[in-house]
Design an enzyme around this catalytic site. Structure first.
Site: not given
Length: 476
Positions: A81, A156, A180
Site C-alpha cells: 500500500k 483506502s 479500508s
C-alpha cells in the site's frame, strides 16, 4: 497445472516454488506480464519496480537451489500500500506533498513480508493520506473496479484489492481505520481482514498506544489471507500494544465443523443504517449458507449506541496527530475534506476525548456480553454495491441522503469502534454483476474464529472463483 501462473493461489505458489516446479523468476515474470495487460484498465499499481523484483527473484532461486532455509512466502510477488513506507521505493501517500518521497527504511508490515521471502514488485494506489473509502488522488487519479471499470474499487486499500482481483499479485498488505481493508475487498470480490488491535503490530507510529487504525492482510482466498497473517502477526518490541501470541497459529488448516455454531445476523445493524436492497439480498443468501452448514442463525445485533461519536471523535484526533504538521506546512495543497478532518481534531476538548474513551469502553463491554450468546456476527461490509468511479461517495443509500464521505460506511466503522476482528468475504454479485461481501465479526481477539467461519462459507460458495475479464479476455 494451469497454463496461467497468476491463477494459482498464494498457498499453491509457495508449494510449487518450494518443490521447484516453478521458479521465483517465472512467478514474478508472469505477474509482471499480468500487470502490463491489466493495470492500464484499473490503475491499481502506481509504482512498479520490475527490474528490482526480477533481481530478487533470481536471488531467491539461487538461495533455494543452494539448499538454504527459505521463508513461508519465498518467491511470492507482493505490492505494498502506498501509505506503507518502503526503503528506496517511492511512497507518496497519494499526495503531491510527498510525490518524490523515498523512505530510508521499511515499516514493520513490509519488513515482515519481505523477511518471509516475499518479493516487492510495487506500490498500490490510495486516496490522499488514505482518507476515504474511494481510491482517488491528485497524483495518480482513480482506481477502477475490475468487474466494471466505470465503478469504484473502494478504499483506502482500493489499489491493493483491484490488483488482487486482476491477478497482479497473490497477496497484499493494507490498513483499516473505518473499513479500508474490508470495503475494497467487498467491492472487488477478494478477502480483507481487519485484525484485532495489536494482532499485527505497527511501527513506526507517532502514538504507539492508539488502536483504532490497524494494518492487515488481503488476498483472493481466506486461506491465503491467513497465510499472510501468519507472517504479519506476532509480538514486536517496538509496538507496546502488540499481542504476544505468535502468528504461526494462522498457518494451521482452517477446516472446522460449523454444526452448532451460534450465528447472529443483522443486514442493517439492528436498523441503525440504511442498506441497498441488492446488498441485503446477498446477505440473506449468505445467512442461509451458514444455516445449511449447520449453524444456528438468528436475527440479532449488539447495541452500537455511541459508536458514531466514538469513531468520529477518535478519528479526528488521530488525523490532527498524524497530519497536523502537514496541514500547517502544506494546507493549500491538501484536499478540502482532509483539512476539515484535521481541523475537527484540533477543535476537540479533553471532555470530548474523555466522552469517546468512556463510550468505547461501554461499547466493548456490550460486545463482550453479546458474544457470550453468539460465536460470530454477520453484517454487511458496505451499505452499497460499487458506485460510479467519478463520484467521491454515494449521495444516498436506499433513499437516505449521505451528507459526507464517511456516512455510507457506518456498517464498517461501527465495528472498528468495537475493536473486534472482522473479515470481509465474497458473498455474491448483484444482478448487474457487481461484487458484494459479507462481514464476519468475532469476539475480542478471536481472529482465528472469524477466519475459520469465513473459510467454511468460502468453500461452500466459491464466489472468489468468479474472476474479472480484463486485458486479454482469457478469464471465464
Amino acid at each position: 497445472m494451469t497454463t496461467d501462473i497468476t491463477e494459482y493461489t498464494a498457498v499453491e505458489l509457495t508449494r510449487l516454488i518450494r518443490q521447484r516446479h516453478l521458479s521465483a523468476r517465472e512467478v514474478v515474470e508472469a505477474h509482471l506480464a499480468r500487470i502490463e495487460r491489466t493495470n492500464p484498465h484499473v490503475n491499481a499499481i502506481v509504482t512498479l519496480v520490475a527490474e528490482r523484483a526480477l533481481d530478487e527473484a533470481r536471488a531467491a532461486d539461487d538461495r533455494l537451489a543452494a539448499g538454504h532455509p527459505v521463508g513461508p512466502l519465498h518467491g511470492l510477488p507482493v505490492a505494498h500500500k502506498d501509505t506503507h513506507d518502503t526503503a528506496g521505493i517511492r511512497t507518496t501517500y497519494g499526495t503531491p506533498v510527498l510525490a518524490d518521497n523515498l523512505p530510508d527504511t521499511d515499516e514493520l508490515v513490509v519488513e515482515r513480508l519481505r523477511g518471509a521471502g516475499a518479493i516487492t514488485i510495487g506500490k498500490t494506489n490510495v486516496p490522499e493520506f488514505a482518507a476515504g473509502s474511494h481510491t482517488v488522488n491528485p497524483l495518480f487519479g482513480a482506481t477502477a473496479n475490475p468487474y466494471d471499470t466505470t465503478k469504484s474499487a473502494g478504499g483506502s486499500s482500493g489499489g491493493a484489492a483491484a490488483a488482487l482481483a486482476c491477478g497482479m499479485h497473490p497477496l497484499a498488505d493494507g490498513s483499516d481505520m473505518g473499513g479500508s481493508l474490508r470495503n475494497p475487498a467487498s467491492f472487488c470480490n477478494v478477502v480483507g481482514l481487519r485484525p484485532s488491535p495489536g494482532r499485527v503490530p505497527s511501527w513506526p507510529e507517532q502514538a504507539a498506544w492508539t488502536s483504532m487504525a490497524v494494518q492487515g492482510p488481503m488476498a483472493r482466498t481466506v486461506t491465503d489471507t491467513a497465510l499472510a497473517l501468519s507472517v504479519l502477526a506476532g509480538p514486536d518490541a517496538r509496538s507496546p500494544v502488540s499481542v504476544p501470541e505468535p502468528g504461526s497459529c494462522f498457518a494451521e488448516p482452517l477446516e472446522s465443523d460449523l454444526a452448532g455454531m451460534r450465528v447472529a445476523f443483522s443486514p442493517d445493524l439492528g436498523g441503525s443504517v440504511p442498506v441497498d436492497p441488492s446488498v441485503t439480498t446477498a446477505l440473506e443468501s449468505a445467512a442461509k449458507v451458514f444455516a445449511d452448514l449447520g449453524g444456528t442463525v438468528e436475527r440479532a445485533c449488539p447495541d452500537f449506541a455511541g459508536a458514531e461519536d466514538v469513531f468520529r471523535t477518535l478519528r479526528a484526533w488521530q488525523f490532527d496527530l498524524d497530519l497536523g504538521r502537514v496541514r500547517d506546512q502544506h494546507g493549500d495543497r491538501l484536499k478540502a475534506s482532509l483539512i476539515d478532518n484535521i481541523d475537527a481534531g484540533r477543535d476537540l476538548t479533553g471532555a470530548d476525548l474523555a466522552r469517546a474513551a468512556r463510550g468505547r469502553t461501554e461499547l466493548f463491554h456490550r460486545m463482550r456480553r453479546f458474544f457470550l450468546d453468539y460465536d460470530v456476527l454477520l453484517l454487511p461490509v458496505s451499505q452499497v454495491p460499487p458506485f460510479p468511479v467519478e463520484l467521491e461517495y454515494p449521495g444516498s443509500v436506499d433513499g437516505v441522503a449521505m451528507d459526507s464521505y464517511l456516512d455510507w460506511m457506518r456498517s464498517a466503522y461501527f465495528v472498528s469502534a468495537t475493536g473486534c476482528p472482522a473479515l470481509a468475504v465474497p458473498a455474491g454479485f448483484t444482478d448487474g454483476g457487481l461484487p458484494v461481501g459479507v462481514q464476519v465479526v468475532g469476539p475480542h481477539r478471536a481472529d482465528l474464529a472469524v477466519l475459520r467461519a469465513g473459510y467454511a462459507f468460502e468453500q461452500a460458495t466459491r464466489h472468489w472463483q468468479r474472476r474479472p475479464r480484463l486485458g486479454d479476455g482469457e478469464r471465464p
